[in-house]
Design a protein around this motif. Structure first.
Motif, short mmCIF file in Angstrom:
data_model
loop_
_atom_site.label_atom_id
_atom_site.label_comp_id
_atom_site.label_asym_id
_atom_site.label_seq_id
_atom_site.Cartn_x
_atom_site.Cartn_y
_atom_site.Cartn_z
N ALA A 30 -27.22 -24.92 -97.58
CA ALA A 30 -26.68 -23.54 -97.93
C ALA A 30 -27.17 -22.43 -97.22
N LEU A 31 -27.22 -21.66 -97.54
CA LEU A 31 -27.15 -20.52 -96.71
C LEU A 31 -28.13 -19.26 -97.38
N THR A 32 -27.21 -18.72 -98.61
CA THR A 32 -26.90 -17.89 -99.28
C THR A 32 -27.50 -18.77 -100.68
N ALA A 33 -27.88 -17.21 -101.95
CA ALA A 33 -28.44 -17.07 -103.13
C ALA A 33 -26.77 -17.32 -103.07
N ALA A 34 -26.72 -18.14 -104.72
CA ALA A 34 -25.40 -17.89 -105.87
C ALA A 34 -24.23 -16.69 -106.36
N LEU A 35 -23.23 -17.22 -106.01
CA LEU A 35 -22.49 -15.64 -106.27
C LEU A 35 -22.42 -15.97 -108.30
N PRO A 36 -21.94 -15.16 -109.00
CA PRO A 36 -22.56 -14.96 -110.48
C PRO A 36 -21.07 -15.74 -110.68
N ALA A 37 -20.15 -15.69 -110.05
CA ALA A 37 -18.86 -16.17 -110.60
C ALA A 37 -18.16 -16.95 -109.37
N ARG A 38 -16.77 -18.25 -109.69
CA ARG A 38 -16.72 -18.52 -108.39
C ARG A 38 -16.07 -18.01 -107.94
N PRO A 39 -16.16 -17.92 -106.16
CA PRO A 39 -14.69 -16.74 -104.90
C PRO A 39 -13.76 -17.32 -105.27
N ASN A 40 -13.19 -16.44 -104.72
CA ASN A 40 -12.00 -16.68 -104.87
C ASN A 40 -11.36 -15.70 -103.46
N GLY A 41 -12.04 -15.75 -102.66
CA GLY A 41 -11.49 -14.27 -101.35
C GLY A 41 -12.48 -14.36 -100.38
N TRP A 42 -12.69 -14.45 -99.29
CA TRP A 42 -13.50 -14.16 -98.50
C TRP A 42 -12.66 -13.41 -97.33
N LEU A 43 -14.14 -12.53 -96.65
CA LEU A 43 -14.17 -12.67 -94.77
C LEU A 43 -15.34 -12.02 -94.47
N SER A 44 -15.38 -12.86 -93.35
CA SER A 44 -16.48 -12.21 -92.45
C SER A 44 -16.44 -11.56 -91.37
N LEU A 69 -18.39 -22.83 -89.18
CA LEU A 69 -17.23 -22.89 -89.94
C LEU A 69 -18.07 -23.14 -91.07
N GLY A 70 -17.71 -22.84 -92.51
CA GLY A 70 -18.31 -22.38 -94.04
C GLY A 70 -17.68 -22.47 -94.74
N ALA A 71 -18.30 -22.76 -96.03
CA ALA A 71 -17.76 -23.22 -96.73
C ALA A 71 -18.81 -22.41 -97.92
N PHE A 72 -17.62 -22.06 -100.07
CA PHE A 72 -18.82 -21.97 -100.84
C PHE A 72 -18.85 -23.93 -101.26
N GLY A 73 -20.16 -24.10 -101.86
CA GLY A 73 -19.91 -25.10 -102.83
C GLY A 73 -19.93 -24.74 -103.95
N THR A 74 -19.95 -26.48 -105.05
CA THR A 74 -19.76 -26.00 -106.57
C THR A 74 -20.47 -25.23 -107.10
N ASP A 75 -21.54 -25.49 -106.02
CA ASP A 75 -22.75 -24.30 -106.85
C ASP A 75 -22.47 -22.59 -106.65
N PHE A 76 -21.83 -22.42 -105.96
CA PHE A 76 -20.85 -21.11 -105.44
C PHE A 76 -22.12 -19.88 -104.24
#
Length: 486
Positions: free
Chosen positions: A42-56, A372-379
């Motif tokens: 993990a690199l960041t704090a958790a999102l307050p809800a599940r993510p379902n779209g993203w862009l860097s 390569l990145g991902a959102f974990g189950t903890d968002f």
């Protein structure tokens, strides 16, 4: 001693006395060896809800920004605090869902976000502080692609068989027939699923593939030609592209498509049968893919039980033409670029240098470095740049089908670490279950594993624990002799 070289991962085919194996986990393919697969950290704090779209995205001023959508909000990563700032349109609650997710793309400094339930949104870097409605009255859509100087919208709420594109070099102009903006309806092939991103893109439908050709100065703007029938993308999220090169999942298989429209069945008689057999139809339609931003690899994540958590990641290296498989627990994968960190800035990640998720020389800390990145189950947002995962590498099964029994006395794993364990799988008949003898670590003096076995069929499993420093696994040397027949 007999060297058993590393075997290609091809679980769809027989592995007796071949160069193939059906058991491999948490490694990446290299030329003549396997290399460690790094953990997600993990690199960041958790999102307050599940993510379902993203862009860097790297903006025109060179800065890196990361946008993400949830069902109700759009967020921008704060590169100082590593928390998520709400940049949704003022007084707006969006209506995205897990089945109607966001698609977010960049067109110059314009960040465009769409889902089929909301009007397209835009955030102009350097001008806007919140998202707003994209001007020009564009249609609601589920997918965006950049076709050279055009923004194209697909999976339209009003017409799933249509693609519509913006004005020339103007993402906020959507009047058909003016300024090169127009649309195209396809009479067959099912709904549009996505496209490659090029001036002359390939458009993937449910059961057809169209080639679009930009014709500057013409009345048509783009011409369209069906180049494949009864072949398309079962899952729109499985489409992963790097420029004109595309990858996708159809019913029963994984495919690569080149800029000329040529299709290669990259999973045929390799992984297709094994993995598609495990998935329900609903899970196939949710396969998600991403192309590695640096290496020649494409990744697909698979949700076997339909709970919204991707359980495994299939990795295909198109230069080596080889597959591997990695255990994960994520809600999405993507390529992204990090913002870069000073030593002081690392305090936002951890107050202890020893507790940082990546080594200090990792690309994850380098500004603009592709990972390569991902959102974990903890968002939380993470990168696959952590310590090595626990790797398991199994040889093909070796044996004499005429009935000869073999004896093994020792084995030597060809890997640059002593922190390794070897176990031997044995059986007398191919119809028997494999019995795995207790694993054993090599001798600290010789590097040999002194383990005896006697059977008609043998296979050798090497396990390298997590957080072990190693670079290449080349194979395993085995000492064998005949033990007669029985």
């Amino acid at each position: 001693m007999m060297l058993i070289d590393v075997a290609e991962y091809r679980p769809d085919v027989a592995d007796l006395n071949t160069a193939f194996t059906d058991e491999l986990l948490n490694v990446l393919a290299a030329d003549g060896s396997y290399i460690p697969a790094p953990m997600l950290a993990a690199l960041t704090a958790a999102l307050p809800a599940r993510p379902n779209g993203w862009l860097s995205v790297r903006s025109l001023d060179g800065s890196i920004r990361f946008f993400v959508g949830t069902n109700t909000k759009l967020y921008l990563l704060n590169s100082t605090t590593l928390a998520w700032d709400d940049v949704s349109q003022v007084a707006t609650t969006y209506s995205a869902t897990d089945d109607v997710p966001w698609c977010i793309k960049a067109f110059g400094n314009f960040i465009i976000a769409v889902n089929q339930n909301d009007d397209p949104q835009v955030y102009e870097i350097g001008t806007d502080i919140l998202f707003r409605d994209l001007a020009g009255s564009p249609p609601r859509a589920g997918i965006i692609a950049i076709w050279g100087d055009f923004v194209a919208l697909m999976r339209l709420t009003s017409n799933a068989n249509r693609v519509q594109w913006s004005g020339l070099n103007d993402c906020e102009f959507w009047t058909p027939g003016t300024n090169n903006s127009d649309y195209q309806d396809f009479p067959d092939g099912g709904q549009v699923q996505g496209s490659t991103e090029a001036t002359n893109p390939l458009i993937l439908m449910e059961s057809a593939i169209q080639r679009a050709t930009f014709v500057p100065g013409s009345v048509e703007i783009f011409t369209f030609q069906k180049i494949h029938d009864k072949r398309g993308a079962k899952s729109p999220y499985s489409i992963a592209t790097r420029g004109e090169l595309g990858f996708f999942a159809d019913e029963g298989g994984f495919f690569q498509i080149g800029p000329d429209g040529g299709i290669t069945p990259i999973g045929f008689e390799k992984v297709d049968r094994t993995f598609f057999r495990r998935m329900a139809v609903s899970s196939i339609s949710r396969i998600a893919g991403a192309v590695d931003p640096f290496y020649s690899r494409v990744y697909w994540v698979l949700d076997y039980d339909g709970d919204g958590i991707f359980d495994q990641m299939l990795v295909y290296d198109w230069q080596l033409v080889k597959w591997t498989v990695i255990d994960v627990a994520v809600v999405g994968i993507f390529a992204f670029a990090t913002s870069g960190y000073t030593l002081d800035g690392l305090d936002a990640v951890s107050t202890s240098l020893d507790a940082l998720p990546f080594p200090l020389d990792s690309k994850a800390w380098q500004g603009g470095a592709p990972v390569l990145g991902a959102f974990g189950t903890d968002f939380t947002l993470g990168a696959f740049s952590g310590v090595s995962m626990e790797a398991t590498i199994t040889s093909p099964e070796l044996g004499d089908t005429a009935g000869k029994v073999m004896r093994t006395a020792a084995s030597y794993p060809v890997v640059d670490t002593a922190d390794v364990f070897v176990s031997i799988g044995v059986r007398m008949r191919r119809g028997d279950n494999v019995t795995w003898l207790a694993e054993q670590q090599p001798s600290s003096n010789t590097g040999m594993v002194r383990k005896r076995s006697r059977a008609r069929f043998h296979r050798f499993k090497t396990r390298i624990p997590a957080d072990t420093v190693w670079t290449h696994f080349k194979g395993i040397d085995v000492e064998t002799s005949e033990a007669g027949s029985r």
